[in-house]
Design an enzyme around this catalytic site. Structure first.
Site, short mmCIF file in Angstrom:
data_model
loop_
_atom_site.label_atom_id
_atom_site.label_comp_id
_atom_site.label_asym_id
_atom_site.label_seq_id
_atom_site.Cartn_x
_atom_site.Cartn_y
_atom_site.Cartn_z
N HIS A 1 0.83 -1.20 0.00
CA HIS A 1 0.00 0.00 0.00
C HIS A 1 0.87 1.26 0.00
O HIS A 1 0.55 2.23 -0.69
CB HIS A 1 -0.93 0.00 1.21
CG HIS A 1 -1.99 -1.05 1.14
ND1 HIS A 1 -3.33 -0.76 1.08
CD2 HIS A 1 -1.92 -2.41 1.09
CE1 HIS A 1 -4.04 -1.88 1.01
NE2 HIS A 1 -3.20 -2.89 1.02
N ASP B 1 -6.64 5.34 2.77
CA ASP B 1 -6.72 3.94 2.36
C ASP B 1 -8.00 3.29 2.87
O ASP B 1 -8.79 3.92 3.56
CB ASP B 1 -5.48 3.19 2.88
CG ASP B 1 -5.02 2.07 1.95
OD1 ASP B 1 -5.86 1.53 1.21
OD2 ASP B 1 -3.83 1.73 1.99
N SER C 1 6.90 -9.59 -0.82
CA SER C 1 5.64 -10.08 -0.31
C SER C 1 5.72 -10.31 1.18
O SER C 1 6.78 -10.59 1.73
CB SER C 1 5.29 -11.39 -1.02
OG SER C 1 4.25 -12.06 -0.37
N HIS D 1 2.48 -14.89 -7.13
CA HIS D 1 1.31 -15.22 -6.30
C HIS D 1 0.14 -14.30 -6.60
O HIS D 1 -0.92 -14.43 -6.01
CB HIS D 1 1.67 -15.19 -4.82
CG HIS D 1 2.05 -13.84 -4.27
ND1 HIS D 1 1.78 -12.65 -4.90
CD2 HIS D 1 2.68 -13.49 -3.13
CE1 HIS D 1 2.21 -11.63 -4.18
NE2 HIS D 1 2.76 -12.12 -3.10
N GLY E 1 0.29 -5.52 -7.00
CA GLY E 1 1.50 -4.80 -7.35
C GLY E 1 2.38 -5.57 -8.31
O GLY E 1 2.91 -5.02 -9.28
N SER E 2 2.54 -6.87 -8.06
CA SER E 2 3.36 -7.69 -8.94
C SER E 2 2.72 -7.85 -10.32
O SER E 2 3.41 -7.85 -11.34
CB SER E 2 3.59 -9.07 -8.31
OG SER E 2 4.41 -8.98 -7.17
N GLU F 1 3.29 -4.70 -12.33
CA GLU F 1 4.68 -4.61 -12.78
C GLU F 1 4.91 -5.50 -14.00
O GLU F 1 5.59 -5.11 -14.95
CB GLU F 1 5.63 -4.99 -11.65
CG GLU F 1 5.74 -3.92 -10.58
CD GLU F 1 6.64 -4.34 -9.43
OE1 GLU F 1 7.29 -5.40 -9.55
OE2 GLU F 1 6.72 -3.60 -8.44
#
Length: 523
Positions: A56, A151, A280, A357, A361-362, A365
């Site tokens: 975050h 958030d 992670s 996983h 975010g991954s 990217e």
């Protein structure tokens, strides 16, 4: 002992050594948009308050840097433990502000972040964050921001802002597909989600989600917090995605929640690593790690695997991995502990696939780098994100098997099969083409979406609209409140239905209208 794998579980090297795709620079910002934004931005700062997790903090910082380039004066507020991962010399004009949580016996200062936080202390961290309201109010009074961006777990931040006539806008650093699905089951639990490719495969995933987000004895559930945060957000909600990949989900969720979703773009940062440790916070068991190792061994592909362990439970790699694995994969595999520059690796021409996983975010990217994905989701929104990867045609999901004890887990053989399909299978070239095409679209739309966010925030400031103009909405029981809200909802729903007609019937986004995969087959 537990072993861990970061958001980048492994990067698989393409044996065909594909060439770098021609990267075109982002679309230049128009002078008119910049001038329009700066003309109405207040001299008072914008204050950002993310949840206490790296997944975050990073998108909030990236959004803050982009707003700073567009004339906003941005402060990012978090705990010292969370901010310790940010390099002070590369904040892109964002000023870091410390928020101090109250002292709790179970939570020393270094655990005022989800990094290395034992799972059983998560409820304590949420409680401590809630107790930081008075400290946050002191920051509001000293900084006197014109606007806060908050958030999804802290509705109290928006309430504190409203009491001071400060505009508050919610920013969701998650995907719109997952958000719209979860909103649907909350708002229309007896009706089928209109986009069947996004789903949980079994009731166990739903149960796990409820368990992880359930209310404690003295704190509301995460779901209740999210609903409050949405309702308190001024006029609209920001979300970390792009219309280029999730248009129909953005529109459907706006309809369900009756509040417009505005995409910020995917906010992928350039690989100069302003975060010291972008990893992670999920750790695999030793058995799960053994299956990953078996899959990499059987696949016969070249790989880089980044492995990390919970703090205080580190062990030598030779003990954590199956016996003989390092020797058997010598020359085609690299196992690295703790940290690797994920964006830099994904941008390398030799990387042909990304095992992940499916944290949002991954995924963003990988999308921004144009790299196909092999999805092995674990919990929360990750299974839904994995379905989006398949729907977009930029990767495939490894399907869990059910063992003799009825536990669902990944098997090395299935991972090896999917890895080879993505790397050298019949559809591998098409997945690479789609991934590159997607990256180009996201690059082209990113600047425009960032400009739109800045413009909409500036418009809020120009209007002086500290809270959404629905004075009757605070009195749900009143006849006049119900009547006015019902009339407004009808107008909103009619407008949103008009927007949805063009694409709500499609089974997938515009990139994969001719490409669907059967569920449960690993395809």
């Amino acid at each position: 002992m537990r072993c861990g794998i970061p958001g980048s579980i492994c990067h698989v090297i393409n044996p065909r050594n594909r060439e770098k795709s021609g990267s075109t620079p982002p679309t230049a910002k128009t002078n008119s948009a910049m001038n329009c934004t700066r003309d109405v931005i207040s001299d008072r700062p914008l204050l950002m308050l993310p949840w206490l997790a790296h997944g975050h903090l990073s998108p909030f910082l990236e959004l803050g840097k982009r707003l700073s380039r567009r004339g906003f004066r941005v402060h990012l507020c978090s705990t010292p433990a969370n901010l310790s991962s940010v390099k002070l010399d590369n904040c892109g004009g964002v000023e870091l502000v410390e928020l101090h949580l109250p002292d709790l016996p179970k939570l020393p200062l270094h655990l005022h972040t989800t990094r290395n936080l034992p799972p059983y202390l998560m409820s304590d961290l949420k409680a401590a964050f809630d107790l930081a309201q008075s400290s946050f109010c002191q920051l509001l009074d000293s900084l006197r921001p014109s606007l806060i961006v908050y958030d999804f777990l802290q509705p109290w931040a928006a309430t504190a802002a409203a009491s001071r006539q400060i505009i508050a806008v919610l920013f969701l650093p998650i995907g719109a597909a997952a958000y719209s699905f979860l909103s649907h089951i909350a708002v229309k639990p007896t009706e089928q989600f209109p986009f069947p490719s996004i789903r949980f495969d079994d009731d166990e995933e739903v149960t796990r989600l409820h368990r992880l987000t359930a209310a404690s004895s003295d704190s509301p559930s995460d779901g209740a917090r999210v609903i409050q945060c949405i309702e308190l957000s001024s006029r609209f909600v920001l979300i970390k995605t792009s219309r280029g990949i999730e248009e129909k989900y953005l529109d459907y969720a706006s309809l369900l929640r009756k509040k417009e979703l505005i995409p910020t773009g995917i906010l992928v940062r350039k690989p100069h690593y302003h975060l010291n440790d972008e990893l992670s916070e999920f750790f695999m068991s030793k058995q799960e790690m053994a299956e990953i190792a078996r899959g990499l061994e059987l696949s016969e592909v070249c790989f880089m695997w980044v492995v990390r362990f919970p703090k205080g439970e580190e062990v030598p790699l030779e003990d954590a991995l199956p016996k003989g694995f390092l020797e058997k994969t010598l020359g085609r595999g690299m196992v690295k502990e703790e940290w690797a520059p994920q964006e830099g690796i994904l941008g390398h021409a030799s990387v042909g696939a990304f095992v992940t996983h499916c944290g949002w975010g991954s995924i963003t990217e990988a999308l921004g780098s144009g790299v196909p994905m092999v999805a092995i989701p674990q919990h929360l929104d990750q299974p839904l994100n994995a379905k989006l990867v398949t729907e977009l045609g930029v990767g495939k999901e490894v399907i869990r098997s059910v063992d003799s004890s009825l536990e669902r887990s990944y098997r090395g053989e299935e991972l090896a099969r999917v890895l080879r399909e993505v790397m050298v299978g019949g559809e591998s070239e098409e997945m690479r083409r789609r991934s590159k095409e997607m990256a180009e679209v996201l690059r082209g739309e990113g600047e425009a979406e960032e400009d739109m966010v800045a413009t909409r925030l500036a418009r809020l400031l120009n209007d002086g609209d500290a809270v959404e103009q629905r004075p009757w909405s605070r009195n749900w029981a009143g006849d006049e409140g119900r009547r006015r809200r019902k009339e407004e909802d009808k107008v909103h729903e009619k407008a949103m239905n008009t927007q949805l007609q063009d694409h709500a019937c499609l089974g997938c986004n515009n990139f994969c209208m001719d490409r669907h995969y059967e569920s449960g087959s690993g395809s």
